[in-house]
Design an enzyme around this catalytic site. Structure first.
Site, PDB file in Angstrom:
ATOM      1  N   LYS A 297      -9.725  14.883  24.736  1.00 57.56           N
ATOM      2  CA  LYS A 297      -8.750  15.679  24.633  1.00 57.56           C
ATOM      3  C   LYS A 297      -7.539  14.859  25.106  1.00 57.56           C
ATOM      4  O   LYS A 297      -7.603  14.187  26.123  1.00 57.56           O
ATOM      5  CB  LYS A 297      -9.042  16.855  25.091  1.00 57.56           C
TER       6      LYS A 297
ATOM      7  N   HIS B  53     -20.374  16.239  12.374  1.00 55.10           N
ATOM      8  CA  HIS B  53     -19.409  17.144  12.716  1.00 55.10           C
ATOM      9  C   HIS B  53     -19.250  18.285  11.317  1.00 55.10           C
ATOM     10  O   HIS B  53     -19.469  17.539  10.478  1.00 55.10           O
ATOM     11  CB  HIS B  53     -18.155  16.914  13.064  1.00 55.10           C
TER      12      HIS B  53
END
Length: 470
Positions: A167, A286
């Protein structure tokens, strides 16, 4: 032919509703939740789904005489009411295996969830579950490595894998991205991860990211003496570009790559899984875009179907939600599709949403990945829910630590090992979670700060897609 062929339109149920049919072991079985238009009988709706997803069309056609329709047609063999829903019902349909190309999840889904979902006689349609016959499973490659081989390559045993997503997920330069990876891995994580929407944008081209990440992984390995890894997202604009990125990851001696299997597509995913198998690479998957397809309780495809399809198409790890975090998913439903990722046989169990027995034979299992809005206070519940054969990924729960990503990683590692130790000692880790974590925090200032930081953070929202059980 003129004597036998009757042109015109006849009701679907005359041909495709066969309640006396006993499914064969080689049949592919599907359970659909159907809501028909007002006035249309359930039998006609269910038969229409069977017809339009197999051999049928709206009109009688002469060329049916050239086909053994009794052999090839899909058959609705059972209808059940949906508990608590007066409009919807379950239609159980059997498809002969010869309707599908061997090993092709793309072909299976094109038939089962193709044009039939736009059929006017239906208000809603949802594919709830599929029973894949062993004869089909044996034609699929499945996970490139599987749980056992992945543990051997990473040298991680007796606990879940621990990771995080980098992040902010967009905007970092390649060099700064690598720096964050290094901080997390040296702090105690096993793995770090590209977010699903990191591909090759102007602020960070893929080759630059791969090189800086590889440098970070190798440096962290040297410092800690542990095997480390990073999921390098190879999802790309074309299959050719995807393989180019995968090859470069291999050149850098990285152990694992990543693919967005729904947005990338099952054809691309199966191809990449085959490449990983041939080249000794692990494949992280994912599920970006899944909720567009699976979240509405009346229409779409349930995630348990998408999870089964991924195990067949190929992947070593798959995101499954967290139960306790920020993403949709109740405990029993989540456990139901985790079973189908990891176990060799999963019995029918409506309390977990499994409509069929599913025999996986010798196909390797897939790590369940818990990721999305989780932090150290969730660790005992995550270990209890997901068990050892899982990967727990703390993004904001790592980088949001007041002392930085390395401290956040250390806090998560200490919390995990404390919970594993307590579980192995016979303690009830969910009931004693607070005591276990506070005891561990006495010897870890990083964990103590993390517990204080996240103590008020909860995601207590009602589940939208609930099990249809009374």
């Amino acid at each position: 032919m003129a004597k036998k062929y009757d042109a015109g339109v006849k009701e679907y149920r005359d041909t495709y509703f066969t309640p006396d049919y006993v499914p064969l072991d080689t049949d592919l079985l599907a359970c659909f939740k159907c809501t028909g238009q007002e006035g249309v009988p359930k039998e006609e709706v269910a038969a229409a789904v069977a017809a339009e997803s197999s051999t049928g069309t709206w009109s009688t056609v002469w060329s049916e005489l050239l086909v053994d329709l009794e052999f090839y047609k899909g058959r609705c063999y059972r209808i059940e009411d949906v508990p608590g829903d007066k409009d919807a019902f379950y239609a159980f349909i059997a498809y002969p295996l010869d309707l599908f190309e061997e090993g092709s999840i793309t072909n299976v889904l094109t038939s089962l969830v193709g044009n039939v979902f736009g059929f006017k006689a239906l208000r809603h349609l949802r594919l709830e579950d599929i029973r894949f016959p062993m004869a089909f499973i044996k034609t699929c490659g499945g996970p490139p490595s599987g749980i056992v081989v992945e543990r051997d390559r990473l040298n991680k045993y007796g606990r879940p894998l621990l990771g995080c997503t980098i992040k902010p997920k967009l905007g970092l330069s390649g060099k700064n991205y690598g720096r964050v990876v290094y901080e997390c891995l040296r702090g105690g994580l096993d793995l770090t991860k590209d977010d699903e929407n990191i591909n090759s944008q102007p602020f960070q081209r893929w080759r630059e990211r791969f090189e800086f990440v590889a440098e970070a992984v190798k440096l962290a390995q040297q410092e800690t003496g542990e095997v480390k890894g990073h999921y390098l997202n190879c999802t790309a604009t074309t299959p050719e570009e995807m393989y180019k990125r995968a090859e470069f990851a291999k050149e850098l001696d990285m152990p694992i790559i990543m693919h967005d299997y729904i947005t990338g597509g099952f054809t691309a995913n199966t191809g990449l899984a085959n490449w990983c198998r041939e080249n000794g690479m692990l494949l992280h998957i994912h599920r970006a875009m899944h909720a567009v397809i699976d979240r509405h309780p009346q229409h779409g495809i349930h995630f348990r179907v998408l999870a089964k399809c991924l195990r067949l198409s190929g992947g070593d790890q798959l995101h499954t939600g967290t139960v306790v975090g920020k993403l949709e998913g109740d405990r029993q439903t989540t456990l139901g599709y985790i079973d189908n990722l990891r176990e060799s046989f999963v019995p029918e169990d409506r309390t977990r949403g499994n409509f069929f027995d599913q025999d996986w034979g010798s196909m390797p299992g897939v790590f369940a990945v818990a990721s999305g809005g989780i932090h150290v206070w969730h660790m005992p519940a995550l270990l209890a829910i997901f068990g050892d054969d899982s990967c727990l990924q703390f993004g904001g729960g790592t980088h949001g630590h007041p002392w930085g990503s390395a401290a956040g990683a250390a806090a998560n590692r200490v919390a995990l090992e404390a919970c594993v130790k307590a579980r192995n000692a016979g303690r009830e880790i969910e009931k004693e979670s607070r005591d276990i974590l506070l005891e561990a925090a006495k010897h870890s200032p990083e964990l103590a700060i993390a517990l204080e930081t996240w103590k008020e953070i909860k995601f207590e929202f009602d589940t939208v897609d609930k099990l249809d059980v009374q």
